[in-house]
Design a protein around this motif. Structure first.
Motif, mmCIF file in Angstrom:
data_model
loop_
_atom_site.group_PDB
_atom_site.id
_atom_site.type_symbol
_atom_site.label_atom_id
_atom_site.label_comp_id
_atom_site.label_asym_id
_atom_site.label_seq_id
_atom_site.Cartn_x
_atom_site.Cartn_y
_atom_site.Cartn_z
ATOM 1 N N HIS A 26 -22.238 16.194 -9.358
ATOM 2 C CA HIS A 26 -21.944 15.644 -10.688
ATOM 3 C C HIS A 26 -22.140 16.642 -11.825
ATOM 4 C CE1 HIS A 26 -21.615 11.945 -8.498
ATOM 5 N NE2 HIS A 26 -22.844 12.112 -8.038
ATOM 6 N N TYR A 75 -15.386 20.357 -10.817
ATOM 7 C CA TYR A 75 -16.558 19.506 -10.611
ATOM 8 C C TYR A 75 -17.244 19.830 -9.286
ATOM 9 C CZ TYR A 75 -14.319 16.985 -14.359
ATOM 10 O OH TYR A 75 -13.753 16.667 -15.564
ATOM 11 N N TYR A 110 -12.781 14.632 -7.899
ATOM 12 C CA TYR A 110 -14.050 14.109 -8.417
ATOM 13 C C TYR A 110 -13.926 12.620 -8.750
ATOM 14 C CZ TYR A 110 -18.330 13.446 -11.031
ATOM 15 O OH TYR A 110 -19.533 12.956 -11.454
ATOM 16 N N LEU A 159 -14.266 20.993 -6.864
ATOM 17 C CA LEU A 159 -13.416 19.806 -6.924
ATOM 18 C C LEU A 159 -12.578 19.816 -8.194
ATOM 19 C CD1 LEU A 159 -16.126 17.109 -6.006
ATOM 20 C CD2 LEU A 159 -14.484 18.191 -4.443
ATOM 21 N N TRP A 206 -20.056 19.561 -14.128
ATOM 22 C CA TRP A 206 -18.713 20.048 -14.462
ATOM 23 C C TRP A 206 -18.783 21.535 -14.781
ATOM 24 C CZ3 TRP A 206 -18.497 22.308 -19.202
ATOM 25 C CH2 TRP A 206 -19.330 21.815 -20.231
ATOM 26 N N THR A 228 -21.690 15.539 -15.662
ATOM 27 C CA THR A 228 -20.554 14.660 -15.967
ATOM 28 C C THR A 228 -21.010 13.391 -16.698
ATOM 29 O OG1 THR A 228 -20.737 13.446 -13.903
ATOM 30 C CG2 THR A 228 -19.377 15.460 -13.885
#
Lengths: 368, 126
Positions: free
Chosen positions: B14, B10, B120, B115, B16, B29
């Protein structure tokens, strides 16, 4: 600063609301999907909590005359139960707020103003009514407002348990009737801000949660859903209705936004803003128009409009119309460029997007 | 409770990232999709375009707002999901299936700097 909670807050929470700060109130932006809520209003019904709207009572023997002086409309000819859309003007003609006024008795007017303008409208009404035999009371905290909007709304109210209204079947647009719900007195008005048939129900705050439940229960199998402020904004935009803060501001004259008919200067005596309205906006003042686009990318508020390489206007509200499937927008443009069909360009964050001047509203409901 | 698949990486913006056959598939996300509301328009980079980590790679619009898409890593766009361009509501329906574009990364090792699900989750308070 903590937000003011609607009297319906626990119901909104239980219905899955995503909240937003609206003029200091914690209000529902949407419950599930704003597009689904929008569609429900166009096809069945949406139930809105509008308890943040300001309600101000003007009462007394001189109330009608005081209202005629204070606001742009003419209120003394209204019959009991009649509503009027009107404007609070500054002395220079600028629009301080737009509001709906209901005459509920010969000496009693209910003024419904935008939440952000509660104090302004109350204090202006007090100042403008000063010296007349009338009182101005802010009853916003005592009242809840539930709007039921959409083609099934009358049917829903007729089925709502414990709701008593005498004459709902013949209630006309922009008229209101007394109602009783579970022992509390209220007002049901055939008004709204979505472009659909619908009703607005004013009720004591303490009785409102039960009304919310009862209306949703009555409408569940007809397709009624709770609807939030996001859907309300796309609905009003499709209906071509100007919004305070976007289209209506203190630097905009009624004539620029097509609201001159809300100001019957010839029939009125003295009122605040009269001279400015008679003089009109400055030469070259921009006019509000509708714009339609193609594709899916909508010009938003603040988007500049271009005619060739000249900036000729600015968008004040814009969205991909959920009902029509193409972008729609309201914009101020130079007065020579208001003809429907005229092509312009919108500079959407560096990309030029073609738009066409359009008549308003973008969407009109079919009369049943 | 918001879904945050454990097998994805991530960004703080925001997005992915999934590694598929050495290439990087990018989407937004569930948290982002929920925050945005109903997504009505996405603009994606053309295949062949170079993207730079942290720089704008496109736009995603909901009925109420416009947000920028940021590239998670340096690389070249090799494919965009035209199904999502045609029907942006797919992102709301299933954000982890409705990928937006695929990048051929300059340096696959940089994926490991993104992340993980736990980081996340703590970022979005999930």
């Amino acid at each position: 600063m903590s937000l003011v909670l609607s009297p319906l807050d626990d119901r909104l929470e239980a219905a899955g609301a995503r909240f937003t700060d609206f003029a200091g109130w914690r209000m529902p932006l949407r419950f599930t999907s704003e597009l689904a809520e929008h569609k429900a209003v166009r096809e069945a019904a949406g139930v809105f909590d509008l308890s943040h709207m300001a309600e101000i009572l003007v009462t007394g023997p001189h109330a009608a005359a005081a209202m005629d002086h204070a606001l742009a409309g003419l209120f003394s000819p209204l019959v009991d139960g009649q509503a009027r859309y009107s404007l609070l003007l500054a002395p220079d003609g600028g629009i301080l707020d737009d509001l709906i006024v209901y005459r509920t008795a010969p000496d009693r007017f209910l003024v419904v103003a935008n939440a952000a303008n509660r104090e302004l409208v109350r204090e202006e009404l007090r100042a403008r009514c000063h010296g007349a035999d009338c009182e101005v009371d802010d009853v916003t905290d005592e009242l809840a407002l539930v709007a039921v909007q959409g083609p099934r709304s009358r049917e829903i109210l007729e089925r709502t348990a414990d709701l008593e209204v005498d004459g709902l079947d013949t209630l006309r647009y922009y008229r209101a009737l007394p109602m009783r719900f579970a022992g509390s007195d209220g007002l049901v008005a055939r008004t709204g801000y979505t472009g659909e048939d619908g009703f607005e129900l004013y009720l004591e705050a303490s009785a409102a949660p039960a009304l919310w439940d009862a209306v949703l229960a009555a409408g569940a199998d007809l397709g009624a859903v709770p609807a939030g402020l996001a859907a309300r904004d796309t609905l009003r935009l499709e209906a071509g209705m100007p919004l305070y803060g976007n289209e209506l501001t203190a630097t905009v004259h009624p004539a620029q936004v097509g609201l001159s008919r809300s100001v019957p200067v010839a029939r009125k005596g003295e009122f605040v803003g009269r001279e400015a309205v008679l003089t009109g906006p400055p030469a070259g003042a921009r006019q509000l128009v509708g714009l339609v686009g193609e594709g899916r990318r909508a010009p938003r508020a603040g988007t500049p409009l271009l005619d060739g390489d000249t900036i000729v206007g600015e968008v004040t509200s814009g969205a991909l119309s959920p009902t029509l499937g193409h972008p729609v927008a309201l914009a101020f443009v130079d007065p020579a460029l208001t003809d429907p069909g005229l092509p312009l360009e919108a500079d959407v964050r560096g990309t030029r997007v073609p738009v066409t001047v359009s008549t308003l509203p973008f969407y009109s409901r079919k009369e049943s | 409770m918001m879904t945050i698949p454990a097998d994805l990486r991530y960004t703080a913006e925001h997005e992915w990232v999934a590694v598929v056959d050495g290439q990087v598939r990018v989407g937004v996300t569930a948290h982002a999709a929920t925050e945005l509301g109903d997504i009505v328009f996405v603009e994606l980079p053309e295949p062949g375009t170079r993207v730079v980590a942290g720089h704008v790679a496109g736009e995603i619009e909901s009925t109420k707002s416009v947000s920028e898409l940021f590239a998670p890593i340096d690389g070249e766009i090799v494919e965009v999901n035209t199904a999502v361009v045609d029907d942006p509501a797919l992102v709301n329906a299933d954000p982890y299936t409705a990928w937006l574009y695929v990048v051929a990364p300059d340096d696959p090792a940089t994926i490991d700097t993104l992340l993980d699900a736990a980081a996340y989750a703590s970022l979005v308070g999930a």
